[in-house]
Design an enzyme around this catalytic site. Structure first.
Site, PDB file in Angstrom:
ATOM      1  N   GLN A 191       0.836  -1.182   0.000  1.00  0.00           N
ATOM      2  CA  GLN A 191       0.000   0.000   0.000  1.00  0.00           C
ATOM      3  C   GLN A 191       0.880   1.245   0.000  1.00  0.00           C
ATOM      4  O   GLN A 191       1.773   1.364   0.835  1.00  0.00           O
ATOM      5  CB  GLN A 191      -0.840  -0.066   1.270  1.00  0.00           C
ATOM      6  N   GLY A 192       0.642   2.149  -0.908  1.00  0.00           N
ATOM      7  CA  GLY A 192       1.435   3.382  -0.950  1.00  0.00           C
ATOM      8  C   GLY A 192       0.595   4.587  -0.612  1.00  0.00           C
ATOM      9  O   GLY A 192       0.359   5.449  -1.465  1.00  0.00           O
ATOM     10  N   SER A 228       0.923   6.360   2.874  1.00  0.00           N
ATOM     11  CA  SER A 228       1.661   7.284   3.738  1.00  0.00           C
ATOM     12  C   SER A 228       2.910   7.840   3.081  1.00  0.00           C
ATOM     13  O   SER A 228       3.576   7.171   2.291  1.00  0.00           O
ATOM     14  CB  SER A 228       2.087   6.572   5.021  1.00  0.00           C
ATOM     15  N   GLU A 243     -15.440  -1.373   2.964  1.00  0.00           N
ATOM     16  CA  GLU A 243     -14.756  -2.659   3.056  1.00  0.00           C
ATOM     17  C   GLU A 243     -13.800  -2.763   4.233  1.00  0.00           C
ATOM     18  O   GLU A 243     -13.619  -3.839   4.788  1.00  0.00           O
ATOM     19  CB  GLU A 243     -13.982  -2.941   1.770  1.00  0.00           C
ATOM     20  N   ASN A 272      -6.707   5.998  15.564  1.00  0.00           N
ATOM     21  CA  ASN A 272      -8.006   5.972  16.231  1.00  0.00           C
ATOM     22  C   ASN A 272      -8.484   7.368  16.624  1.00  0.00           C
ATOM     23  O   ASN A 272      -9.684   7.589  16.765  1.00  0.00           O
ATOM     24  CB  ASN A 272      -7.954   5.038  17.444  1.00  0.00           C
ATOM     25  N   GLU A 273      -7.548   8.304  16.764  1.00  0.00           N
ATOM     26  CA  GLU A 273      -7.967   9.679  17.040  1.00  0.00           C
ATOM     27  C   GLU A 273      -8.754  10.220  15.834  1.00  0.00           C
ATOM     28  O   GLU A 273      -9.803  10.849  15.998  1.00  0.00           O
ATOM     29  CB  GLU A 273      -6.749  10.575  17.313  1.00  0.00           C
TER      30      GLU A 273
END
Lengths: 320, 380, 320, 380
Positions: free
Chosen positions: B125-126, B128, B245, B363-364
């Site tokens: 996954q790209g 960040s 998803e 989670n913030e």
């Protein structure tokens, strides 16, 4: 009533902090993860030179013959830099009851209080061990070591076996409890120091790191995470100080005070470690960044020398 | 309301269970987040694929079985119950694939999905970047149009790319309209990592595995066939599937149920039955695990009837990530001072669990989403 | 597998919601704090007319002969408006085992499961009581009541005493457990409804109330408090639904499922009540504002019909 | 370091203890937050004053004993240990008085302090307004200069004024410079509540007592003698003492130690010794109570040596308010379903405890202060 350390105690603390900040850098800690003995090399000798290792040792033995209240701040400093050494075992647990520890050249570890492992036993010269609630010393050559790999790579663990014939008795049940209490208090002090440094790292990072056009430390969620860690530490330290004092003056409730301190410090340190990681985000989760070495030490120490639950049970027995 | 699986679903469960019983390696493989472990895991993926178990819910033509979401839930339950290996293909099959099904051309589906299913091509996954973590819309990696060559020239850097050093391909967001701000002007690109101009540097995670990578792009070319969805509409592609998803397929209940089962077994073996303090916490973790499973059954019911998941997925992500931390923390507490021994599944799992509240959107940020989009609190 | 309520169940729920929103306003609840019997007056009869009170009653008795899965959403609606009535005791606990409850004119309360108090016993015609793990009915006239004042002014509490000669046996140990399970599940459903309404009040208030030049609901601390409440409820409801289903189909694990539901709902409701008050600030702390009536009901119900600890202990016995 | 009190301090303790033993009413008075209870409590305050125990740390000339902070700590410990009545004078003697000592003229000290100490004049706090709660600087009540009369004419409204319906005087912030913004242009005024133009309406609190009031000002006149500190510098007056005193004097450790002692007694009487879950929580509450007491000893040591408390006071406020909630919550858990009976000290105490995280600056605001002023995190 005077709930403050003396000027002497504070300047000794400052001197140790200066030494450790200079000598026990994060790269020294990182080296200990991969070097032969998991330890800091010369830092140990420098601490010996300053007299830290012999604070609790009797004067007749070359020590300073002082008490826990003189030592507790220095142990906290060792925590702050995550010193990879058997500082609790050697200087806190063994110094008052085993001779020859002042110079640091004859390093002592301990294997008492129901702990499943001894720390750095492979590079120590002697071990304080417990059997049937009595304390003994055993020389390195007479110990059979079974090493285990720890999550914190600088913590070299082993289980120890020995023959009774190689063990020299140095204390009975009272001394065994006192040694465990000192160890627990030492761990609590280390946890405070580790936590304060994690909190500093987090404040620094959160003040610099920008997301959404602002430093993340300006977001209320991050602020409150770190404020909660700070508050937890604020209300752990006085318990640690009081326990050190009680051990020093031989207060009859000293064991209970130690347990309060260790329970509180363990919980505060785990909370700080959780919030520190969360406020760092991914960078804190990387091996190259230093935070994880502090966190892993906290995980180990929070459950060593009795975890929070064990110590609260001890307190419950005394006060309920 | 009907809380039993159908006979045909139970038959499917038996088939999966029998296959796993026969095939799951009895000795744990090395971590799939190391080079040697990754290769062993790809071999395992191949065996799953050959048994048509790699991507059960996909159409048959791409290597699946057209299984229903219910069967997928069953598969996951059995998979984790059997202690089967980590899915190193997960970022492809669980995160990218839904986007390819929704936005990909038939040619792209044909080109990418079968090789993804078989493990021949593996995806990382790209999202960040050094300055775009929680703030994904701050992406600054660029793709500049090369009209003559019919494609895009990439430059910039991605980071925290899980298993990036071992995968063959990367999917990610690149800024194609340099004048657009934030989540506008981004395009979703599929990038073979052996493309000239792409450099990958693996680096260590908390647990010591080289599970992260930095990926550098210097004038690396990808052709138009490798654009997923519309140019400059990449944000929508990334978000549309993330919302519906992520909550469901990234972390199926079976994973946590299996962990909770192991925790209960650990408690029975090492727990002090007189310690109702710890017993209570273990019980609560089990209750939460059941709550997660049942909540998912509700989501699957909704999806099965053609509904959408919506921003509620953020609640799911918060809950499973914090549940996972708690399950492992309790194991550590049961193990006490023995917990620091590195060679236990619990020590490794604990360290992994700690990443849950951070990745896939901290989670913030997820709590902001719950407050603003589920509860309707004002943004500003 | 189909984890959804039927269209019929949902439209019945909507109808009950409409009725209660219209008839059981906050001022009806407030009146119940000071009126003679602590109850809602005509709302009870309207619920009876809709058939809510007789959902679980056998058809032969004029009831609908339906099951808990048909009732659970309606109980949640009663919670949403903080209905001041013995809805659990009458419609959930007693309806399947005591005749004559359908019209609501003969109101039944219960005094079972180790509860120290019966609710509204002074205005009920009959009570279901437990002694030696067996269930009995006792007519109002044969009961000796000792009233107690509750924090929630609408909850009229008393302890009950009676003579065995006035008690008619209606069930043994199995029925006693089943009745307790129904009561606990009913309380869990009420808690969900109460909590969702508290959360709504809080979202409304936080969206309007401005401090520091912005609605307080735009501050991250307030957002996260309310998000946490919403998440807790999200992962309590499926357990409540599943427990209702298990009671309906006679699942052998139904008691365990009920306990999971009650433990989770109690904790989620307490959390919601805490955050709701905190997000309201001083206004939520005033008697004139409605929130406190919902909060006090939550405090009572979270520890009635078994608190979270009791139910977790029941779950532990079954699963550990 | 020396953690024992001196012999003279112990003698003081014995004197206080003996007096309380003899004088504390054996039956609980009605709540001081009701009209009848307030009057009974004022009688009690008079007896305290006559025994020179109302304000032990004040100078003798104003009714005190020149007691040290250590003696004050001892007094508080004994007071709460004895179960002595609520101090309805507290907002005067603990909150206003420090400001009068620091900012008042000798005449003001002479005029206000003795009557405050004796309970003849009772003070309520006029900070909050309908639109200025957490955001205190949003105060909009005005004081307009009346040069001819030599004073100020007040208009506006205060609210959430504790015991406002029973007190004789109010201290509060009023906007004296209408052009100034936020915390500028405010003046700290002392207002007799029988001043023409002042109307007080009591209203109920959570627990049903009429403990709150709204106070309306319509052209109410106060003379220049009733300005505390400089005109337009009221914010500084309000804050200077709040920072150093709030954390210490508002909630002395003795209060929580006494509550914790009662909790332990409740546990011994009603707790199930096999329930280590609840036992553990009760023990932790005791540890926290001890932590609070010891932390205060550190603060008092600092203050006794001439130091200041600073923003650390916000940590203190957060800790005691949440500790108080926890102590009462545990009592409710021990009592189980019996906890809902209104006529217990615990039910009343629980409801009162819930106000702690709200009043004196919500804990959310206090956490901001800790983050920004203790840790140094950026404001924006």
């Amino acid at each position: 009533m005077d709930f403050a350390f003396s000027e002497d105690q504070l300047s000794f603390r400052d001197a140790v902090r200066d030494l450790l900040t200079r000598e026990c850098t994060a790269s020294v800690v990182r080296d200990a993860w991969s070097n032969a003995d998991g330890r800091s090399g010369q830092v140990w000798d420098l601490l010996a030179e300053m007299g830290v290792l012999g604070i609790l040792a009797p004067e007749v033995d070359g020590g300073l013959g002082m008490t826990m209240i003189d030592l507790v701040l220095l142990i906290e400093e060792c925590g702050r830099v995550a010193l990879p050494e058997p500082i609790i075992e050697h200087a806190v647990v063994c110094a008052p009851i085993i001779g020859g520890v002042v110079s640091g050249s004859r390093t002592v570890t301990s294997f008492i209080g129901g702990s499943p492992f001894a720390l750095y036993a492979d590079s120590c010269e002697v071990a304080l061990v417990e059997r049937d609630r009595r304390l003994f010393t055993v020389e390195r050559a007479a110990l059979r070591l079974t090493p285990e790999t720890a999550v914190d790579g600088s913590r070299r663990l082993s289980t120890l076996e020995w023959s009774d014939s190689d063990a020299t008795e140095v204390g009975g049940p009272l001394e065994a409890v006192a040694a465990f209490d000192r160890g627990a208090l030492g761990a609590a002090a280390l946890l405070l120091g580790l936590s304060h440094r994690m909190l500093e790292m987090s404040v620094e990072y959160a003040s610099e790191r920008r997301q959404f056009g602002a430093p993340i430390g300006s977001f209320q969620a991050i602020k409150h995470h770190l404020a909660n860690a700070r508050i937890a530490l604020e209300f752990a330290r006085p318990l640690v100080t009081r326990a050190a004092y009680s051990l020093s003056v031989g207060d009859p409730d000293a064991s209970t005070h130690v347990s309060m301190a260790k329970a509180q410090a363990s919980d505060a340190a785990m909370l700080t470690s959780e919030h520190a990681l969360q406020c760092h985000g991914a960078i804190g989760y990387s091996y190259e960044y230093d935070l994880h070495m502090w966190m892993k030490r906290v995980w180990a120490l929070s459950s060593s020398w009795g975890d929070a639950g064990l110590h609260r049970a001890r307190v419950a027995k005394a006060v309920l | 309301m009907e809380l039993a699986f159908s006979p045909s679903e139970e038959i499917f469960r038996q088939e999966v269970r029998a296959w796993l019983l026969e095939n799951v390696p009895s000795n744990a493989m090395p971590s799939g987040d190391t080079r040697e472990g990754f290769e062993a895991h790809i071999d395992w993926e191949r065996r799953l694929f050959d048994a048509r178990l790699a991507v059960v819910s996909w159409p048959k033509e791409f290597g699946g079985r057209d299984a229903s979401l219910w069967e997928w839930i069953i598969f996951e339950e059995e998979y984790y119950r059997a202690g089967a290996p980590q899915r190193v293909t997960q970022n492809g099959i669980f995160l990218l694939a839904p986007s390819i099904f929704q936005f990909g051309t038939p040619e792209q589906q044909e080109r990418f999905l079968p090789k993804m299913a078989s493990g021949e091509e593996t995806w990382c996954q790209g999202w960040s970047e050094p300055d775009a973590g929680s703030d994904l819309a701050a992406v600054s990696s660029r793709a500049v149009r090369d009209e003559a060559a019919g494609g895009w020239r990439l430059s910039g850097q991605k980071t925290w790319t899980t298993r990036g050093a071992f995968c063959t391909h990367l999917f990610g967001l690149f800024r194609t309209d340099p004048d657009a701000q934030r989540h506008h002007g981004l395009t979703y690109l599929l990038v073979p990592l052996d493309t000239p101009g792409v450099t990958v540097r693996g680096f260590g995670r908390l647990d010591g595995d080289e599970g992260f990578a930095e990926v550098f792009f210097e004038d690396a070319f990808v052709s138009d066939d490798f654009v997923l969805g519309e140019v400059n509409s990449g944000w929508g592609v990334a978000m549309a599937t993330a919302g519906s998803e992520r909550g469901l397929t990234l972390r199926s209940p079976g994973r946590f149920t299996a962990t909770a089962d192991r925790l209960l077994a650990l408690w029975r073996e090492h727990g002090d039955p007189k310690d109702t303090q710890l017993r209570d916490a273990v019980t609560q973790a089990w209750i939460d695990t059941e709550a997660y499973r049942l909540q998912t059954l509700g989501v699957v019911t909704t999806l099965s009837k053609g509904g959408h998941a919506g921003p509620e997925a953020s609640m799911v992500k918060i809950f499973w990530s914090e549940l996972d931390v708690r399950l492992h923390e309790l194991a550590m507490r049961i193990l006490g001072p023995r917990a620091e021994v590195a060679e236990t599944a619990w020590a490794k799992g604990w360290q992994f669990a700690l990443s849950g509240p951070i990745y896939a959107g901290t989670n913030e940020i997820q709590r902001n989403v719950v407050a603003e989009r589920v509860l309707g609190l004002p943004r500003k």
